[in-house]
Design a protein around this motif. Structure first.
Motif, mmCIF file in Angstrom:
data_model
loop_
_atom_site.group_PDB
_atom_site.id
_atom_site.type_symbol
_atom_site.label_atom_id
_atom_site.label_comp_id
_atom_site.label_asym_id
_atom_site.label_seq_id
_atom_site.Cartn_x
_atom_site.Cartn_y
_atom_site.Cartn_z
ATOM 1 N N ASP A 217 0.863 -1.040 0.024
ATOM 2 C CA ASP A 217 0.019 -0.054 0.110
ATOM 3 C C ASP A 217 0.853 1.396 -0.140
ATOM 4 O OD1 ASP A 217 -2.195 -1.656 -0.130
ATOM 5 O OD2 ASP A 217 -2.378 -1.714 2.212
ATOM 6 N N ASP A 218 1.658 1.289 0.836
ATOM 7 C CA ASP A 218 2.716 2.518 1.077
ATOM 8 C C ASP A 218 3.929 2.327 0.089
ATOM 9 O OD1 ASP A 218 4.059 4.816 1.756
ATOM 10 O OD2 ASP A 218 4.886 3.751 3.436
ATOM 11 N N LEU A 219 3.545 2.358 -1.329
ATOM 12 C CA LEU A 219 4.543 2.293 -2.385
ATOM 13 C C LEU A 219 4.647 3.685 -3.048
ATOM 14 C CD1 LEU A 219 4.007 -1.268 -3.511
ATOM 15 C CD2 LEU A 219 5.760 -0.373 -2.070
ATOM 16 N N PRO A 220 5.659 4.143 -3.918
ATOM 17 C CA PRO A 220 5.828 5.328 -4.645
ATOM 18 C C PRO A 220 4.875 5.381 -5.783
ATOM 19 C CG PRO A 220 7.815 4.323 -4.369
ATOM 20 C CD PRO A 220 6.907 3.456 -3.981
ATOM 21 N N ALA A 221 4.343 6.524 -5.958
ATOM 22 C CA ALA A 221 3.235 6.636 -7.062
ATOM 23 C C ALA A 221 3.846 6.840 -8.489
ATOM 24 C CB ALA A 221 2.458 7.991 -6.869
ATOM 25 N N HIS A 222 5.154 7.221 -8.593
ATOM 26 C CA HIS A 222 5.882 6.691 -9.737
ATOM 27 C C HIS A 222 7.003 5.907 -9.586
ATOM 28 C CE1 HIS A 222 8.018 7.633 -13.435
ATOM 29 N NE2 HIS A 222 9.034 7.943 -12.880
ATOM 30 N N VAL A 223 7.347 5.000 -10.357
ATOM 31 C CA VAL A 223 8.675 4.312 -10.436
ATOM 32 C C VAL A 223 9.014 4.186 -11.809
ATOM 33 C CG1 VAL A 223 8.193 3.248 -8.063
ATOM 34 C CG2 VAL A 223 7.712 2.042 -10.341
ATOM 35 N N ASP A 224 10.437 4.139 -12.217
ATOM 36 C CA ASP A 224 10.889 3.744 -13.361
ATOM 37 C C ASP A 224 11.020 2.092 -13.695
ATOM 38 O OD1 ASP A 224 11.404 6.589 -14.690
ATOM 39 O OD2 ASP A 224 12.479 6.641 -12.579
ATOM 40 N N VAL A 225 11.382 1.426 -12.619
ATOM 41 C CA VAL A 225 11.735 0.193 -12.567
ATOM 42 C C VAL A 225 11.027 -0.525 -11.722
ATOM 43 C CG1 VAL A 225 13.605 -1.663 -12.263
ATOM 44 C CG2 VAL A 225 13.950 0.546 -13.655
ATOM 45 N N VAL A 226 10.382 -1.889 -11.779
ATOM 46 C CA VAL A 226 9.793 -2.729 -10.830
ATOM 47 C C VAL A 226 10.794 -3.818 -10.979
ATOM 48 C CG1 VAL A 226 8.062 -4.051 -9.960
ATOM 49 C CG2 VAL A 226 7.433 -1.691 -11.069
ATOM 50 N N TYR A 227 11.208 -4.280 -9.901
ATOM 51 C CA TYR A 227 12.327 -5.401 -9.755
ATOM 52 C C TYR A 227 11.845 -6.402 -8.755
ATOM 53 C CZ TYR A 227 17.315 -6.952 -9.892
ATOM 54 O OH TYR A 227 18.480 -7.733 -10.158
ATOM 55 N N THR A 228 12.381 -7.849 -9.224
ATOM 56 C CA THR A 228 12.144 -8.688 -8.086
ATOM 57 C C THR A 228 13.041 -9.835 -8.450
ATOM 58 O OG1 THR A 228 10.462 -9.877 -7.008
ATOM 59 C CG2 THR A 228 10.405 -10.248 -9.547
ATOM 60 N N THR A 229 13.272 -10.937 -7.484
ATOM 61 C CA THR A 229 13.990 -11.845 -7.294
ATOM 62 C C THR A 229 13.344 -13.155 -7.051
ATOM 63 O OG1 THR A 229 14.986 -11.760 -5.170
ATOM 64 C CG2 THR A 229 16.172 -10.468 -7.196
ATOM 65 N N ARG A 230 13.679 -14.225 -7.410
ATOM 66 C CA ARG A 230 12.942 -15.235 -6.878
ATOM 67 C C ARG A 230 12.967 -15.506 -5.674
ATOM 68 N NH1 ARG A 230 16.185 -20.939 -7.962
ATOM 69 N NH2 ARG A 230 18.141 -20.475 -7.201
ATOM 70 N N TRP A 231 11.860 -15.864 -4.698
ATOM 71 C CA TRP A 231 11.738 -15.775 -3.391
ATOM 72 C C TRP A 231 12.724 -16.832 -2.621
ATOM 73 C CZ3 TRP A 231 5.562 -16.182 -3.806
ATOM 74 C CH2 TRP A 231 5.320 -14.793 -4.135
ATOM 75 N N GLN A 232 13.047 -17.825 -2.859
ATOM 76 C CA GLN A 232 13.838 -18.881 -2.468
ATOM 77 C C GLN A 232 15.398 -18.542 -3.073
ATOM 78 O OE1 GLN A 232 13.197 -20.002 0.050
ATOM 79 N NE2 GLN A 232 14.086 -22.520 0.375
ATOM 80 N N THR A 233 16.080 -17.798 -2.221
ATOM 81 C CA THR A 233 17.632 -17.694 -2.698
ATOM 82 C C THR A 233 18.211 -18.860 -2.797
ATOM 83 O OG1 THR A 233 17.299 -15.402 -1.426
ATOM 84 C CG2 THR A 233 19.594 -16.055 -2.023
ATOM 85 N N THR A 234 19.162 -18.864 -3.802
ATOM 86 C CA THR A 234 20.076 -19.840 -4.166
ATOM 87 C C THR A 234 20.690 -20.499 -2.896
ATOM 88 O OG1 THR A 234 20.393 -19.299 -6.321
ATOM 89 C CG2 THR A 234 21.960 -20.872 -5.336
#
Length: 318
Positions: A217-234
């Motif tokens: 909910d508390d996220l920026p109104a504008h972003v240039d990049v949305v980034y994620t990684t897999r949830w289970q780190t190697t």
């Protein structure tokens, strides 16, 4: 071959802004022309030690060494006498007497790499430790530079676990003026508080920000990049058997991405479609994850060039 002043790359927090920007710019330059160099690793021997699984990073560094004129010596998780009890200090001394540099992904903490580097007075490149994945950070910034033309003023949103990739992003972004990054992580799975605090202070000095949130909910109104990684780190296992329920709100699908209609999507890969990201997003028109994966090679080349020669623009053709 032993150096008395070994340059390495263990964490982005130890780089100057100039060094980081030089590596990022060089990564982009080599992406456009992989032959824009004079084989600066000619007659150099580089160890490639991977004690954990790797597709992109191991291939990138091995290929990069060869493309730059060097010779890789590869080691798997059970190839060294450390498996029979030899100390890291003794191993580092041997490496330093026979190699010009070492690229290493170990099963231990960053301190293990620092110990080997110190014992052998050997340049060591951290190809991922528990605390940080700095060469991924160089790759990520180079991908953003190529996509947007400039890093200054970018706004990045990271969703998921505060893992080693997130730590590298925090340190990397914090060096760039007027850049902002928000890490949206489940409670109990955020960044190391020390990393977050250090990066936030550095960013504030140059007009940027690094912050953490624990919801969507508390996220920026504008972003240039949305980034994620897999949830289970190697190589890691989560103690909470219900951890996926805590992560589910951070799943990135087309509906969530519509909140930022101009944003590009990034992922360090490998991806688990249906967990951290939908296939429609990962393979969709706003995804630059595959360009980002290709950038792993040229960012590895830029790091190798800088570590071994001390010059991030060691090119007679650029």
């Amino acid at each position: 071959m032993m150096s008395t002043e070994a340059r390495g790359l263990l964490t982005l927090s130890e780089l100057t802004r100039g060094d980081l920007e030089g590596l990022v710019a060089r990564s982009r330059e080599l992406f456009h022309d992989r032959k824009a160099h004079d084989r600066p690793l000619h007659d150099k021997v580089v160890g490639v030690l991977f004690a954990k699984p790797s597709t992109r990073t191991r291939t990138a560094f091995t290929s990069g060494i060869v493309r730059l004129g060097g010779f890789p010596v590869t080691y798997g998780p059970n190839d060294l006498q450390t498996a029979t009890g030899e100390s890291l200090k003794d191993t580092g001394r041997i490496f330093g007497s026979m190699l010009d540099a070492l690229v290493a992904r170990t099963s231990g903490p960053l301190g293990d790499l620092r110990e080997m580097a110190g014992a052998g007075r050997l340049p060591v490149i951290n190809a991922m430790a528990a605390e940080e994945h700095p060469t991924q950070g160089v790759c990520d910034l180079a991908t953003m530079l190529m996509e947007f033309g400039s890093l200054e003023g970018l706004s990045v949103l990271y969703l998921g676990e505060g893992n080693n990739t997130a730590s590298a992003l925090a340190h990397g972004i914090s060096h760039i003026p007027h850049c902002h990054i928000t890490f949206a992580t489940p409670h109990g799975y955020g960044l190391d508080p020390h990393v977050l605090d250090e990066a936030a202070k550095r960013a504030a000095e140059s007009g940027g920000s690094v912050r953490e949130a624990h919801g969507t909910d508390d996220l920026p109104a504008h972003v240039d990049v949305v980034y994620t990684t897999r949830w289970q780190t190697t190589g890691t296992v989560k103690a909470d058997p219900d951890w996926r329920e805590k992560f589910r709100p951070f799943h990135i699908d087309e509906q969530l991405l519509r909140r930022w209609p101009e944003a590009k999507f990034m992922h360090d890969l490998p991806a688990h479609r249906g967990e951290e990201v939908s296939g429609a997003v990962l393979d969709g028109p706003r995804s630059i994850a595959w360009k980002q994966a290709e950038m792993k090679l040229t960012s590895a080349m830029a790091v190798l060039e800088w570590v071994v020669t001390g010059n991030p623009r060691h090119s007679t053709r650029s």
